[in-house]
Scaffold this motif. Structure first.
Motif, PDB file in Angstrom:
ATOM      1  N   ALA A  45      18.293  -3.949   2.792  1.00 40.28           N
ATOM      2  CA  ALA A  45      18.980  -2.821   3.439  1.00 40.28           C
ATOM      3  C   ALA A  45      19.071  -1.623   2.500  1.00 40.28           C
ATOM      4  N   MET A  46      19.377  -1.888   1.219  1.00 41.80           N
ATOM      5  CA  MET A  46      19.470  -0.780   0.261  1.00 41.80           C
ATOM      6  C   MET A  46      18.124  -0.080   0.106  1.00 41.80           C
ATOM      7  N   TYR A  47      17.047  -0.875  -0.063  1.00 38.74           N
ATOM      8  CA  TYR A  47      15.720  -0.283  -0.230  1.00 38.74           C
ATOM      9  C   TYR A  47      15.287   0.468   1.021  1.00 38.74           C
ATOM     10  N   LEU A  48      15.560  -0.142   2.190  1.00 41.92           N
ATOM     11  CA  LEU A  48      15.120   0.500   3.428  1.00 41.92           C
ATOM     12  C   LEU A  48      15.811   1.852   3.593  1.00 41.92           C
ATOM     13  N   ALA A  49      17.113   1.902   3.304  1.00 41.99           N
ATOM     14  CA  ALA A  49      17.836   3.170   3.382  1.00 41.99           C
ATOM     15  C   ALA A  49      17.217   4.170   2.409  1.00 41.99           C
ATOM     16  N   GLY A  50      16.831   3.688   1.231  1.00 39.18           N
ATOM     17  CA  GLY A  50      16.224   4.551   0.225  1.00 39.18           C
ATOM     18  C   GLY A  50      14.880   5.081   0.685  1.00 39.18           C
ATOM     19  N   ILE A  51      14.034   4.190   1.227  1.00 43.25           N
ATOM     20  CA  ILE A  51      12.698   4.593   1.680  1.00 43.25           C
ATOM     21  C   ILE A  51      12.813   5.630   2.795  1.00 43.25           C
ATOM     22  N   ARG A  52      13.764   5.402   3.690  1.00 35.32           N
ATOM     23  CA  ARG A  52      13.928   6.333   4.803  1.00 35.32           C
ATOM     24  C   ARG A  52      14.414   7.704   4.323  1.00 35.32           C
ATOM     25  N   GLY A  53      14.987   7.733   3.124  1.00 36.55           N
ATOM     26  CA  GLY A  53      15.481   9.005   2.595  1.00 36.55           C
ATOM     27  C   GLY A  53      14.396   9.828   1.906  1.00 36.55           C
ATOM     28  N   ILE A  54      13.216   9.209   1.713  1.00 38.20           N
ATOM     29  CA  ILE A  54      12.131   9.943   1.042  1.00 38.20           C
ATOM     30  C   ILE A  54      11.448  10.847   2.067  1.00 38.20           C
ATOM     31  N   PRO A  55      11.266  12.142   1.747  1.00 39.04           N
ATOM     32  CA  PRO A  55      10.659  13.062   2.716  1.00 39.04           C
ATOM     33  C   PRO A  55       9.248  12.605   3.079  1.00 39.04           C
ATOM     34  N   SER A  56       8.928  12.655   4.378  1.00 35.34           N
ATOM     35  CA  SER A  56       7.645  12.109   4.823  1.00 35.34           C
ATOM     36  C   SER A  56       6.469  12.932   4.303  1.00 35.34           C
ATOM     37  N   GLU A  57       6.727  14.210   3.908  1.00 36.92           N
ATOM     38  CA  GLU A  57       5.618  15.023   3.376  1.00 36.92           C
ATOM     39  C   GLU A  57       5.020  14.384   2.131  1.00 36.92           C
ATOM     40  N   LEU A  58       5.891  13.707   1.378  1.00 39.06           N
ATOM     41  CA  LEU A  58       5.408  13.071   0.153  1.00 39.06           C
ATOM     42  C   LEU A  58       4.375  11.999   0.473  1.00 39.06           C
ATOM     43  N   PHE A  59       4.668  11.194   1.507  1.00 39.16           N
ATOM     44  CA  PHE A  59       3.725  10.158   1.930  1.00 39.16           C
ATOM     45  C   PHE A  59       2.414  10.797   2.369  1.00 39.16           C
ATOM     46  N   GLU A  60       2.556  11.840   3.218  1.00 37.45           N
ATOM     47  CA  GLU A  60       1.360  12.470   3.777  1.00 37.45           C
ATOM     48  C   GLU A  60       0.499  13.083   2.682  1.00 37.45           C
ATOM     49  N   ALA A  61       1.173  13.765   1.743  1.00 41.40           N
ATOM     50  CA  ALA A  61       0.432  14.401   0.652  1.00 41.40           C
ATOM     51  C   ALA A  61      -0.356  13.364  -0.136  1.00 41.40           C
ATOM     52  N   ALA A  62       0.294  12.220  -0.391  1.00 39.38           N
ATOM     53  CA  ALA A  62      -0.378  11.184  -1.167  1.00 39.38           C
ATOM     54  C   ALA A  62      -1.580  10.646  -0.400  1.00 39.38           C
ATOM     55  N   GLN A  63      -1.416  10.505   0.935  1.00 45.12           N
ATOM     56  CA  GLN A  63      -2.526   9.972   1.720  1.00 45.12           C
ATOM     57  C   GLN A  63      -3.680  10.950   1.771  1.00 45.12           C
ATOM     58  N   VAL A  64      -3.347  12.247   1.855  1.00 44.37           N
ATOM     59  CA  VAL A  64      -4.395  13.263   1.827  1.00 44.37           C
ATOM     60  C   VAL A  64      -5.166  13.179   0.519  1.00 44.37           C
ATOM     61  N   ASP A  65      -4.444  12.911  -0.568  1.00 46.61           N
ATOM     62  CA  ASP A  65      -5.100  12.797  -1.871  1.00 46.61           C
ATOM     63  C   ASP A  65      -5.881  11.506  -1.995  1.00 46.61           C
ATOM     64  N   GLY A  66      -5.903  10.692  -0.952  1.00 45.94           N
ATOM     65  CA  GLY A  66      -6.730   9.493  -0.963  1.00 45.94           C
ATOM     66  C   GLY A  66      -6.063   8.246  -1.521  1.00 45.94           C
ATOM     67  N   ALA A  67      -4.748   8.263  -1.627  1.00 54.66           N
ATOM     68  CA  ALA A  67      -4.073   7.066  -2.130  1.00 54.66           C
ATOM     69  C   ALA A  67      -3.969   6.041  -1.004  1.00 54.66           C
ATOM     70  N   ASN A  68      -4.189   4.772  -1.316  1.00 52.63           N
ATOM     71  CA  ASN A  68      -3.997   3.756  -0.288  1.00 52.63           C
ATOM     72  C   ASN A  68      -2.528   3.332  -0.237  1.00 52.63           C
ATOM     73  N   MET A  69      -2.209   2.482   0.743  1.00 56.60           N
ATOM     74  CA  MET A  69      -0.797   2.137   0.955  1.00 56.60           C
ATOM     75  C   MET A  69      -0.167   1.534  -0.298  1.00 56.60           C
ATOM     76  N   TRP A  70      -0.905   0.632  -0.909  1.00 53.96           N
ATOM     77  CA  TRP A  70      -0.386  -0.033  -2.099  1.00 53.96           C
ATOM     78  C   TRP A  70      -0.048   0.993  -3.185  1.00 53.96           C
ATOM     79  N   GLN A  71      -0.988   1.963  -3.387  1.00 47.48           N
ATOM     80  CA  GLN A  71      -0.749   2.970  -4.432  1.00 47.48           C
ATOM     81  C   GLN A  71       0.447   3.854  -4.091  1.00 47.48           C
ATOM     82  N   VAL A  72       0.588   4.171  -2.793  1.00 47.05           N
ATOM     83  CA  VAL A  72       1.725   5.001  -2.392  1.00 47.05           C
ATOM     84  C   VAL A  72       3.032   4.314  -2.777  1.00 47.05           C
ATOM     85  N   TYR A  73       3.126   3.011  -2.461  1.00 43.47           N
ATOM     86  CA  TYR A  73       4.376   2.312  -2.763  1.00 43.47           C
ATOM     87  C   TYR A  73       4.564   2.099  -4.257  1.00 43.47           C
ATOM     88  N   ARG A  74       3.436   1.792  -4.934  1.00 44.09           N
ATOM     89  CA  ARG A  74       3.549   1.479  -6.366  1.00 44.09           C
ATOM     90  C   ARG A  74       3.876   2.739  -7.178  1.00 44.09           C
TER      91      ARG A  74
END
Lengths: 295, 280
Positions: free
Chosen positions: A176-205
């Motif tokens: 629950a703590m992690y999920l609340a934390g993940i949901r607090g991260i702005p989604s642009e950060l995820f998108e930017a990383a994916q545009v840069d070609g990072a895979n899911m594992w790299q995004v999380y790591r």
């Protein structure tokens, strides 16, 4: 206005006084008792210096229970953090029925450690070699017989079996703590990383995990202090176990003090316990209150 | 990608089973009749539903010297309701003063209060018993209520303080200019918007007081005042009590917080997260 200032202080004063007495003075008093010779029913306050502590560190049961707590805390922390983090990132994948999963993972938090202990004592009851019961029976059925074990009845395992029940109860909290934390991260950060070609594992790591560092720290502190103090679960599930293989300092303190009437000795265990928790908590309190001021 | 999602669902379902297994064992065992109860068939569903175990766990069996849980269940009810309400109000007052009437030294007082929720209670148990004996509250339900209120101060204060710091101070200042005093502002501005925080605090306190074991064990040695968790531990610890009765007893003990969780889980969740200081 001046009158209101006084009023407001009178409002909070009872709490301050209660905490001053029931926390700080009582700790001081326990510390004092640990320096006396009050080791039977009748109170006695002759100062004997550090004798109780010296005897404690030579005590066989104390040495085992300290080792057990450290093993328990390490295993419990690592397993709950890993499991909680995995559940959180998996649940974050737009899962159907996310709410149901989340509620199932978290409900053990609402239950008393005593209930958890009673149930897991039966599930991890090994039975006999010819008549395995509980988890051992299941392992036999699904062809994983080699995993069968004596669980908490085996002195070599002892407290490690209790870790299973503790992880069952608390890992949902970490999720629950992690999920609340993940949901607090702005989604642009995820998108930017994916545009840069990072895979899911790299995004999380490389993006999510570092951003969640304060949550990891908070979880370590919360689980850590619960773990160092663990009492209810051990009492209900195993007691101190064969050869004290399930013993922990909180239980040792209770037995020594309220069953054995060795009050001074019990007080010295309590102070050691307090020091262990204090080393963990005090820096964290300072850190989080300071960062709050900055905000 | 398809396979990846399948694996994720597999993993999530596998762990859902892990978390539900103890509840399954609790349910199937406590619903079996006495003749059907056997450790070897503990995973099997009951052939016929029977509530014998619940009746025995609740009422006990005087002939065999088995104490039922009914009295202890009621003890826990009598204990948890006043303790929850009173500690919520205490926390609310403290939170109000600490956020809207800050006094010199508040920055030191707050962490000092907060520390009280992390201490191992073993470090205060011996003086606690001594003092409760002195003031004639030892082994009484009012004594237990008092203890839970005192050691509930840190967490209730924390939750209300975090909540009240979101009320704009301008609102308070404006009310002061309009001539509202300390009590008036509390009653007319702060209290009416406090309901969410009250819900969080009361659910938190209800669950943790109901589930408490250590204070009940040490402060209430007399079986007739013991809370249900202590009675359950005694029930489960005696060798002549069949395990289906133990399971029924465990279910009875778990039920009130579980019901709260099922219906008010949202607030429970917020209480949990505020326990980690990361804010409500």
């Amino acid at each position: 206005m001046q009158k209101d200032k006084l009023y407001s202080f009178l409002f909070i004063l009872p709490s301050i006084i209660l905490i001053a007495i029931f926390v700080y003075f009582f700790i001081f008093w326990t510390g004092f008792i640990s320096l006396t010779d009050w080791n039977d029913i009748f109170p006695s306050f002759n100062i004997v210096g550090l004798r109780n502590y010296i005897e404690l560190f030579q005590n066989f049961r104390f040495q085992i229970s300290m080792k057990n707590t450290l093993v328990f805390t390490a295993l419990f922390l690592v397993s709950s953090l890993i499991l909680g983090f995995l559940l959180a990132i998996f649940l974050d994948q737009k899962i159907r029925g996310e709410n149901i999963f989340r509620n199932i993972y978290l409900f053990p938090m609402a239950i008393s450690f005593v209930v958890t202990g009673v149930v897991w004592r039966w599930i991890l009851n090994p039975g006999t070699i010819n008549n395995p019961v509980g988890l051992n029976q299941i392992l036999d059925k699904i062809g994983l017989s080699f995993l069968k074990s004596g669980w908490y009845t085996d002195p070599k395992i002892g407290i490690k079996a209790v870790v299973i029940a503790a992880v069952w109860q608390m890992s949902g909290y970490v999720m629950a703590m992690y999920l609340a934390g993940i949901r607090g991260i702005p989604s642009e950060l995820f998108e930017a990383a994916q545009v840069d070609g990072a895979n899911m594992w790299q995004v999380y790591r490389y993006i999510v995990l570092p951003l969640l560092r304060p949550i990891t720290l908070g979880a370590i502190i919360i689980l850590g202090h619960i773990s160092l103090k663990i009492f209810d679960l051990v009492v209900a599930m195993t007691g101190s176990g064969a050869g004290f293989s399930c013993d922990v300092p909180a239980l040792f303190m209770y037995d020594t003090t309220f069953r054995g009437n060795h009050f001074a000795q019990g007080a010295s265990i309590a102070i050691i316990l307090l020091l262990m928790v204090g080393v963990l908590i005090i820096p964290y309190l300072r850190y989080s209150l300071k960062s709050e001021v900055k905000r | 990608m398809k396979i990846g999602r399948l694996l994720i669902y597999f993993f999530l379902i596998l762990f859902a089973i892990f978390y539900l297994t103890p509840i399954y064992v609790l349910l199937v065992t406590s619903l079996k009749s006495f003749v059907e109860v056997d450790l070897k068939t503990m995973w099997r569903l009951p052939k016929t539903i029977s509530i014998e175990s619940f009746i025995q766990a609740w009422k006990g069996d005087p002939k065999r010297g088995l104490r039922g849980l009914s009295q202890n269940f009621m003890n826990s009810v009598y204990l948890v309701i006043p303790a929850t309400i009173l500690s919520a109000f205490l926390g609310s007052m403290n939170g109000y003063v600490l956020t809207k009437w800050r006094f010199k030294g508040a920055d030191i007082i707050f962490p000092m209060l907060l520390f009280g929720m992390f201490i191992p209670y073993q470090s205060i148990l011996i003086p606690l018993v001594q003092v409760l004996q002195k003031i004639k509250l030892y082994s009484t339900i009012p004594g237990l209520i008092f203890v839970h209120i005192v050691y509930g101060i840190p967490i209730t204060t924390l939750i209300f303080r975090n909540y009240y710091s979101t009320i704009p101070s301008e609102l308070i200042e404006a009310a002061k200019i309009d001539g509202a005093d300390f009590v008036g502002i509390y009653r007319r501005i702060v209290l009416p918007v406090s309901m969410p925080a009250f819900a969080v605090v009361m659910i938190w306190q209800f669950t943790s007081i109901w589930n408490d074991f250590l204070f009940g064990l040490v402060v209430a040695p007399n079986p007739s005042v013991q809370p249900i968790t202590v009675a359950l531990n005694n029930l489960a610890g005696s060798y002549f009590v069949q395990w289906n009765i133990q399971m029924a007893g465990a279910l009875i003990t778990a039920l009130p917080p579980l019901i709260v969780y099922i219906f008010l889980g949202r607030y429970f969740m917020r209480g949990l997260l505020s326990g980690s200081l990361s804010g409500v």
